[in-house]
Design an enzyme around this catalytic site. Structure first.
Site, PDB file in Angstrom:
ATOM      1  N   LYS A 215       0.857  -1.194   0.000  1.00  0.00           N
ATOM      2  CA  LYS A 215       0.000   0.000   0.000  1.00  0.00           C
ATOM      3  C   LYS A 215       0.889   1.238   0.000  1.00  0.00           C
ATOM      4  O   LYS A 215       1.687   1.433   0.910  1.00  0.00           O
ATOM      5  CB  LYS A 215      -0.904   0.008   1.245  1.00  0.00           C
ATOM      6  CG  LYS A 215      -1.633   1.344   1.491  1.00  0.00           C
ATOM      7  CD  LYS A 215      -2.563   1.298   2.710  1.00  0.00           C
ATOM      8  CE  LYS A 215      -3.131   2.681   3.039  1.00  0.00           C
ATOM      9  NZ  LYS A 215      -4.011   2.680   4.231  1.00  0.00           N
ATOM     10  N   ASP A 220      -2.327  10.339   3.386  1.00  0.00           N
ATOM     11  CA  ASP A 220      -3.723   9.971   3.604  1.00  0.00           C
ATOM     12  C   ASP A 220      -4.432  11.060   4.407  1.00  0.00           C
ATOM     13  O   ASP A 220      -4.367  11.087   5.635  1.00  0.00           O
ATOM     14  CB  ASP A 220      -3.801   8.619   4.336  1.00  0.00           C
ATOM     15  CG  ASP A 220      -5.241   8.144   4.518  1.00  0.00           C
ATOM     16  OD1 ASP A 220      -6.149   8.774   3.940  1.00  0.00           O
ATOM     17  OD2 ASP A 220      -5.445   7.137   5.230  1.00  0.00           O
ATOM     18  N   LYS A 227      -9.916  13.266   7.651  1.00  0.00           N
ATOM     19  CA  LYS A 227      -9.470  12.929   9.007  1.00  0.00           C
ATOM     20  C   LYS A 227      -9.412  14.201   9.857  1.00  0.00           C
ATOM     21  O   LYS A 227      -9.156  15.282   9.330  1.00  0.00           O
ATOM     22  CB  LYS A 227      -8.048  12.347   8.948  1.00  0.00           C
ATOM     23  CG  LYS A 227      -7.940  10.934   8.422  1.00  0.00           C
ATOM     24  CD  LYS A 227      -6.486  10.471   8.460  1.00  0.00           C
ATOM     25  CE  LYS A 227      -6.326   9.091   7.852  1.00  0.00           C
ATOM     26  NZ  LYS A 227      -6.995   8.023   8.622  1.00  0.00           N
ATOM     27  N   GLU A 299      -9.297   3.843   2.135  1.00  0.00           N
ATOM     28  CA  GLU A 299      -8.770   3.870   0.769  1.00  0.00           C
ATOM     29  C   GLU A 299      -7.742   2.774   0.496  1.00  0.00           C
ATOM     30  O   GLU A 299      -7.549   2.377  -0.643  1.00  0.00           O
ATOM     31  CB  GLU A 299      -8.144   5.241   0.481  1.00  0.00           C
ATOM     32  CG  GLU A 299      -6.698   5.443   0.957  1.00  0.00           C
ATOM     33  CD  GLU A 299      -6.504   5.349   2.460  1.00  0.00           C
ATOM     34  OE1 GLU A 299      -7.495   5.516   3.194  1.00  0.00           O
ATOM     35  OE2 GLU A 299      -5.372   5.092   2.904  1.00  0.00           O
ATOM     36  N   ARG A 301      -7.680  -0.421   1.090  1.00  0.00           N
ATOM     37  CA  ARG A 301      -8.229  -1.649   0.508  1.00  0.00           C
ATOM     38  C   ARG A 301      -8.597  -1.442  -0.962  1.00  0.00           C
ATOM     39  O   ARG A 301      -8.618  -2.388  -1.739  1.00  0.00           O
ATOM     40  CB  ARG A 301      -9.419  -2.133   1.349  1.00  0.00           C
ATOM     41  CG  ARG A 301     -10.589  -1.200   1.386  1.00  0.00           C
ATOM     42  CD  ARG A 301     -11.472  -1.442   2.616  1.00  0.00           C
ATOM     43  NE  ARG A 301     -10.880  -0.883   3.825  1.00  0.00           N
ATOM     44  CZ  ARG A 301     -11.423  -0.970   5.034  1.00  0.00           C
ATOM     45  NH1 ARG A 301     -12.542  -1.627   5.219  1.00  0.00           N
ATOM     46  NH2 ARG A 301     -10.814  -0.426   6.072  1.00  0.00           N
TER      47      ARG A 301
HETATM   48  N1  BES Z   1      -4.085   4.705   6.908  1.00  0.00           N
HETATM   49  C1  BES Z   1      -5.216   4.490   7.730  1.00  0.00           C
HETATM   50  C2  BES Z   1      -4.947   3.472   8.843  1.00  0.00           C
HETATM   51  C3  BES Z   1      -3.956   3.885   9.899  1.00  0.00           C
HETATM   52  C4  BES Z   1      -4.414   4.327  11.116  1.00  0.00           C
HETATM   53  C5  BES Z   1      -2.594   3.750   9.700  1.00  0.00           C
HETATM   54  C6  BES Z   1      -3.509   4.672  12.100  1.00  0.00           C
HETATM   55  C7  BES Z   1      -1.687   4.111  10.661  1.00  0.00           C
HETATM   56  C8  BES Z   1      -2.136   4.555  11.875  1.00  0.00           C
HETATM   57  C9  BES Z   1      -6.388   3.958   6.891  1.00  0.00           C
HETATM   58  O1  BES Z   1      -6.400   4.389   5.572  1.00  0.00           O
HETATM   59  C10 BES Z   1      -7.632   4.436   7.537  1.00  0.00           C
HETATM   60  O2  BES Z   1      -7.868   5.609   7.506  1.00  0.00           O
HETATM   61  N2  BES Z   1      -8.390   3.504   8.123  1.00  0.00           N
HETATM   62  C11 BES Z   1      -9.583   3.819   8.811  1.00  0.00           C
HETATM   63  C12 BES Z   1     -10.745   3.264   8.029  1.00  0.00           C
HETATM   64  C13 BES Z   1     -12.072   3.668   8.562  1.00  0.00           C
HETATM   65  C14 BES Z   1     -12.332   5.114   8.293  1.00  0.00           C
HETATM   66  C15 BES Z   1     -13.141   2.849   7.907  1.00  0.00           C
HETATM   67  C16 BES Z   1      -9.495   3.169  10.182  1.00  0.00           C
HETATM   68  O3  BES Z   1      -9.095   2.004  10.263  1.00  0.00           O
HETATM   69  O4  BES Z   1      -9.795   3.843  11.167  1.00  0.00           O
HETATM   70 ZN    ZN Z   2      -4.616   4.899   4.732  1.00  0.00          ZN
HETATM   71 MN    MN Z   3      -7.428   6.230   5.290  1.00  0.00          MN
END
Ligand code: BES
Ligand code: ZN
Ligand code: MN
Length: 448
Positions: A215, A220, A227, A299, A301
């Protein structure tokens, strides 16, 4: 060993150890200055505990590296207690600095490490493993302004020229042509165009064929499902999976492992620009399956769906994907242990190899009965299923893109960034999984 030194250096040395409350526990470090006819020398004693494991020696070597930052010439007997490569790795990785953005950098000054009792034959291997991890750390720590998807693709091409790997880069037009709708959907909100890169290590007479998929979200923001500011602060690290894949490929090529490996990286920002994918949009991925995007912050996935579909077309023996995929993995396992999900035998192997490299993995399930949580009323699946079990539902979506090929998913959202300086780990991008994957591929190469 400390006892030998006491008999040589005398009570004064023992007193110094006592003053510093040194008991030989892992992580303990004591320092002493020995003055003799030849001048004065700094002596560093690091704790190893009784009967140290491989990674204990690596951690102690890291403690030594940290304590010797300002010494140009260092000698150590640590290789008498564990693998020589682990000593090289620990010492070298502990002296890692990311200070190119400081006006007054303070680099490590060590030039030579003399190892007593070393196995000379494996020193170079330790150097390659440490260098690969540090390459990954550099890529992760670099600010996104200086590292776009196309910059990373260019780096992959340069590594290809240097190491003899064949590198295939798809630009935006080629991604459209190739129907990489997941990656394009995430990229739609960014002014910087996406890239998808294949790096091929194809040695003559290779035994076995493995595909890695990383990935590579170069930043992000969450996209339109933006976020909060505090969660965004560290999101330059969301390309850690790609950084690991690129670094592993370079190492595999330099070590010339007798196994065919393709490293695929899906590279894009996730931004909320005017053309950004909206909640409610449906994306058609490389293998034809459709995904309803309900949260643009899920994103990873979407880009991995395309990367995994492509990997599956190559018909490898197995696929490993590496991603900072879910906050759920961090909630479950914390910041120093990664989740592994998928094929049970492969998962067991990764956990086993990780025991040696000191990279800890723990298996989470891939429960069929949760598949319905990602059912969509209008598409083949939706990209979110709420907070509970989010690491698992994310993996269930990925599973839709690997067909019958054995596959494991490494969710490194926690350990991709290390929270503190300790042993050979340095605060910031860690390169976690790099050494485990190189060792896994090395094992596969020799076991056929
Ligand atoms: N890149 C993030 C996941 C992440 C979180 C990586 C903390 C490193 C540290 C991923 O793209 C994400 O935003 N995931 C969210 C998805 C949710 C909004 C459905 C998550 O897991 O909170
Ligand atoms: Zn991410
Ligand atoms: Mn994300």
């Amino acid at each position: 060993i400390a006892a030998d030194l006491v008999s040589e250096l005398g009570d004064d040395f023992q007193a110094a150890l006592d003053d510093q409350e040194f008991e030989g526990k892992v992580g303990q470090v004591a320092k002493y200055r020995a003055v003799g006819p030849g001048g004065s020398r700094k002596i560093v004693v690091v704790g190893l505990c009784d009967d140290p494991q491989e990674d204990t020696v690596r951690v102690a070597s890291g403690d030594l590296g940290r304590a010797c930052m300002k010494s140009t010439d260092v000698a150590t007997d640590l290789a008498m207690f564990g693998p020589t490569a682990a000593v090289v790795e620990g010492f070298t990785m502990a002296q890692y600095r990311f200070d190119g953005y400081k006006s007054e950098p303070k680099p490590a000054l060590t030039e030579t490490l003399t190892m007593i009792g070393a196995d000379e034959g494996v020193i170079a291997r330790g150097e390659v493993l440490a260098a690969a991890t540090m390459r990954a750390r550099d890529l992760i720590n670099t600010p996104p302004i200086d590292q776009s998807p196309s910059d990373l693709a260019t780096l992959c091409e340069e590594l290809g020229v240097e190491t003899g790997m064949r590198v295939v880069v798809r630009d935006e037009a080629e991604l459209v042509e190739g129907r990489f709708g997941g990656l394009l959907g995430v990229a739609a909100g960014s002014s910087r165009p996406p890239r998808l890169v294949e790096m091929w290590h194809e040695p003559d007479g290779a035994d076995g064929f493995v595909a890695l998929v990383g990935k590579g979200i170069t930043f992000d923001s969450g996209g339109l499902s933006l976020k909060p500011a505090s969660s965004m602060e560290t999101m330059k690290t969301d390309m850690s999976g790609a950084a690991v894949v690129i670094s592993v490929m370079e190492a595999v090529a330099r070590l010339d492992l007798p196994i065919k490996v393709v490293g695929i990286t899906a590279l894009t920002d996730n931004m909320p620009g005017g053309l950004a994918t909206k909640p409610g949009d449906v994306l058609r991925t490389r293998n034809g399956k459709t995904i309803e995007v309900l949260n643009t912050d899920a994103e990873g996935r979407l880009v991995l769906a395309d990367g995994l579909a492509l990997a599956t077309e190559f018909e490898p023996d197995f696929i490993v994907d590496i991603a900072t995929l879910t906050g759920g993995a961090v909630v479950a396992l914390g910041e120093k242990i990664a989740a592994v999900i998928g094929d049970d035998d492969l998962a067991a192997e990764v956990i086993e190899v990780g025991g040696g490299t000191g990279e800890r993995f723990w298996q989470l399930p891939l429960p069929d009965e949760y598949r319905k949580l990602i059912d969509s009323p209008i598409a083949d699946m939706k990209n979110t299923a709420g907070r509970s079990g989010s690491a698992l539902t994310a993996a269930l979506l990925l599973a839709e893109f690997v067909g019958d090929v054995p596959w494991i998913h490494l969710d490194i959202a926690g350990p991709a960034s290390w929270p503190d300086d300790e042993g050979y780990q340095c605060k910031g991008g860690s390169g976690f999984s790099t050494r485990t994957l190189i060792e896994l591929l090395a094992t596969k190469a020799t076991s056929g």
